[in-house]
Design a protein around this motif. Sequence first.
Motif, mmCIF file in Angstrom:
data_model
loop_
_atom_site.group_PDB
_atom_site.id
_atom_site.type_symbol
_atom_site.label_atom_id
_atom_site.label_comp_id
_atom_site.label_asym_id
_atom_site.label_seq_id
_atom_site.Cartn_x
_atom_site.Cartn_y
_atom_site.Cartn_z
ATOM 1 N N ASP A 89 14.476 3.954 10.293
ATOM 2 C CA ASP A 89 13.243 4.734 10.171
ATOM 3 C C ASP A 89 12.334 4.531 11.383
ATOM 4 N N ARG A 92 13.601 6.535 14.295
ATOM 5 C CA ARG A 92 13.265 7.953 14.221
ATOM 6 C C ARG A 92 11.796 8.187 14.574
ATOM 7 N N ARG A 192 7.583 14.689 10.007
ATOM 8 C CA ARG A 192 8.696 13.772 9.837
ATOM 9 C C ARG A 192 8.315 12.340 10.213
ATOM 10 N N ASP A 195 6.843 11.015 7.193
ATOM 11 C CA ASP A 195 7.857 10.778 6.156
ATOM 12 C C ASP A 195 8.587 9.457 6.382
ATOM 13 N N HIS A 196 8.895 9.149 7.622
ATOM 14 C CA HIS A 196 9.596 7.886 7.911
ATOM 15 C C HIS A 196 8.687 6.681 7.672
ATOM 16 N N GLU A 199 8.790 6.102 4.051
ATOM 17 C CA GLU A 199 10.064 5.475 3.671
ATOM 18 C C GLU A 199 10.036 3.976 3.949
#
Length: 224
Positions: A89, A92, A192, A195-196, A199
């Motif tokens: 994660d 990214r 995104r 989002d990571h 996570e």
Amino acid sequence: MRVIYNEQMGELATMLGEMAGMAGSAMDRATQSLLQADLALAEQVITESDRIAEMITLAEERAFALLALQAPVAGDLRQVVSAIQIVADVNRMGALALHVAKVARRRHPNHALPEAVNGYFAEMGRIAVSMGNTAKEVLETRDPERAAQLNDEDEAMDDLHRHLFSLLMDREWKHGVAAAVDVTLLGRYYERFADHAVEIGRRVVFLVTGVLPPDQDSADAERI
């Protein structure tokens, strides 16, 4: 052996936190390069991405070494597996900041963004940097309550992204196809990134409690 394992896990956790902080800093500089058409800042993000990549490789090696050499079970295994997933994660997040910087560089000396959307991206950048810092904090403190708060910031990011998309679909959009493509891609990069970070928060909660919180995107989809 147990002392060595704990020391190695502590070192890995510190490294993960440092990398999350670096990803947040990269997104901060990338956002400024985007808003200001600052080529020097964009180049700095692109150059420093190599440092993040090196740390990602080292963290992966350490995590897999723990898995292979220490043969962890139960809670220890949960820590190592979670660390491997967190590395992915963070990787990214750094890559998404790099994408933003590359858009700024590609459009230089022009601004990649129409002035009409600058406010959206200034706020999306602020939220992304805040989430990167929070991810760093929860990796270092393992505070599940603080980790869960990442969902609130993600909701704010999602709201901005939806408003931005509505603006692109409006018949009053007068900035051309190329700008629309850039805005669409950039908006996705920020979404995104958030989002990571979420996570990572979910993984920290799992690390501490042994229970993986539900994926918020999946839960939202079920409600719809």
